[in-house]
Design a protein around this motif. Structure first.
Motif, mmCIF file in Angstrom:
data_model
loop_
_atom_site.group_PDB
_atom_site.id
_atom_site.type_symbol
_atom_site.label_atom_id
_atom_site.label_comp_id
_atom_site.label_asym_id
_atom_site.label_seq_id
_atom_site.Cartn_x
_atom_site.Cartn_y
_atom_site.Cartn_z
ATOM 1 N N SER A 127 5.766 6.527 -8.255
ATOM 2 C CA SER A 127 4.574 6.060 -8.956
ATOM 3 C C SER A 127 3.319 6.502 -8.209
ATOM 4 O O SER A 127 3.342 6.716 -6.994
ATOM 5 C CB SER A 127 4.591 4.533 -9.078
ATOM 6 O OG SER A 127 4.678 3.934 -7.794
ATOM 7 N N THR A 128 2.218 6.635 -8.933
ATOM 8 C CA THR A 128 0.980 7.143 -8.348
ATOM 9 C C THR A 128 0.231 6.013 -7.641
ATOM 10 O O THR A 128 -0.671 5.387 -8.200
ATOM 11 C CB THR A 128 0.091 7.795 -9.414
ATOM 12 O OG1 THR A 128 0.832 8.832 -10.063
ATOM 13 C CG2 THR A 128 -1.156 8.396 -8.787
ATOM 14 N N ASP A 129 0.664 5.745 -6.426
ATOM 15 C CA ASP A 129 -0.028 4.813 -5.534
ATOM 16 C C ASP A 129 -0.681 5.686 -4.466
ATOM 17 O O ASP A 129 -0.025 6.119 -3.521
ATOM 18 C CB ASP A 129 0.986 3.845 -4.913
ATOM 19 C CG ASP A 129 0.360 2.833 -3.982
ATOM 20 O OD1 ASP A 129 -0.669 3.156 -3.356
ATOM 21 O OD2 ASP A 129 0.905 1.720 -3.865
ATOM 22 N N LEU A 130 -1.953 5.986 -4.629
ATOM 23 C CA LEU A 130 -2.602 7.003 -3.806
ATOM 24 C C LEU A 130 -2.536 6.702 -2.322
ATOM 25 O O LEU A 130 -2.340 7.611 -1.505
ATOM 26 C CB LEU A 130 -4.056 7.184 -4.248
ATOM 27 C CG LEU A 130 -4.263 7.813 -5.631
ATOM 28 C CD1 LEU A 130 -5.746 7.919 -5.944
ATOM 29 C CD2 LEU A 130 -3.598 9.180 -5.710
ATOM 30 N N LYS A 131 -2.679 5.451 -1.934
ATOM 31 C CA LYS A 131 -2.653 5.122 -0.510
ATOM 32 C C LYS A 131 -1.279 5.397 0.098
ATOM 33 O O LYS A 131 -1.175 5.959 1.190
ATOM 34 C CB LYS A 131 -3.068 3.672 -0.287
ATOM 35 C CG LYS A 131 -4.542 3.411 -0.534
ATOM 36 C CD LYS A 131 -4.929 1.986 -0.151
ATOM 37 C CE LYS A 131 -6.422 1.765 -0.329
ATOM 38 N NZ LYS A 131 -6.844 0.405 0.080
ATOM 39 N N ARG A 132 -0.249 5.026 -0.615
ATOM 40 C CA ARG A 132 1.102 5.289 -0.093
ATOM 41 C C ARG A 132 1.415 6.785 -0.115
ATOM 42 O O ARG A 132 2.068 7.303 0.794
ATOM 43 C CB ARG A 132 2.140 4.508 -0.887
ATOM 44 C CG ARG A 132 2.059 3.005 -0.689
ATOM 45 C CD ARG A 132 3.380 2.329 -0.989
ATOM 46 N NE ARG A 132 3.796 2.555 -2.369
ATOM 47 C CZ ARG A 132 5.037 2.354 -2.806
ATOM 48 N NH1 ARG A 132 5.995 1.972 -1.984
ATOM 49 N NH2 ARG A 132 5.338 2.561 -4.075
ATOM 50 N N LEU A 133 0.951 7.476 -1.141
ATOM 51 C CA LEU A 133 1.182 8.922 -1.213
ATOM 52 C C LEU A 133 0.411 9.646 -0.112
ATOM 53 O O LEU A 133 0.940 10.583 0.509
ATOM 54 C CB LEU A 133 0.776 9.454 -2.586
ATOM 55 C CG LEU A 133 1.616 8.994 -3.781
ATOM 56 C CD1 LEU A 133 1.080 9.610 -5.067
ATOM 57 C CD2 LEU A 133 3.087 9.349 -3.590
#
Length: 202
Positions: free
Chosen positions: A10-16
């Motif tokens: 999923s697009t979770d920018l902080k985790r990515l």
């Protein structure tokens, strides 16, 4: 040229952003970005004859648009087979036998899936099945780079006991005696803290 990375998580920018920071070449490239996130399902957008893929840098843009979100791994494998049939590697310079997939499980565990297939002398082509292993993010670039330049074989990084290879999956095995130096870890962690201070990672 950058290596190929697909994100199905999923697009979770902080985790990515955090995961992509771990994937940088901290051991030999002084933190160089080395992976290109592939966001398209169009094979011809992978590369052009006159320009190599450039590595994706952190932070990812706020409007990050990714066609592979929630896609099953089989779809990515099929796409890479289609790319191999569609693109002339000598012209496009894309290695379609090796890529990484950051899925939801990997994002949660700090791991990533590496997919690789060997050249078959009998077929005079790549084998159809990709061999896969789930590895720690911090180990991914070293394994990828060694396979990329044919310095080591896939078997050097995985177990070979009973049950291995079922469905193309193998259990990752760290190379004996090889570990990441403390100063390398410190450099990486300093970058993570910097990004955390900027609100770009958790």
């Amino acid at each position: 040229m950058a290596g190929l990375l697909f994100i199905t998580a999923s697009t979770d920018l902080k985790r990515l952003n955090r995961a992509l920071t771990f994937l940088r070449d901290w051991e030999f490239g002084d933190g160089e970005f080395v992976q290109k996130v592939i966001t398209t399902r169009n094979a011809y957008e992978l590369d052009t004859p006159d320009k190599s893929l450039e590595a994706t840098e952190v932070p990812l843009p706020e409007d990050f648009d990714n066609a592979w979100t929630d896609a099953p791994l089989a779809d990515v494998e099929g796409y890479m087979r289609d790319c191999h049939r569609s693109l002339n590697e000598s012209v496009y310079r894309v290695n379609m036998s090796l890529f990484l997939v950051l899925d939801e499980e990997g994002l949660g565990k700090g791991e990533i899936v590496l997919c690789h297939r060997d050249w078959s002398l009998e077929l005079d082509d790549y084998e159809d099945e990709f061999r896969k292993t789930r590895i720690p993010l911090e180990q991914a670039h070293a394994m990828y780079a060694n396979l990329e330049v044919s310095n080591m074989e896939f078997e050097s990084f995985v177990e070979d006991g009973e049950g291995e290879g079922v469905g193309g999956w193998w259990t990752y095995r760290p190379i004996d005696g090889v570990k990441i130096e403390e100063d390398v870890i410190a450099q990486r962690e300093a970058e993570i803290e910097k990004l955390r201070g900027l609100g770009l990672v958790e």
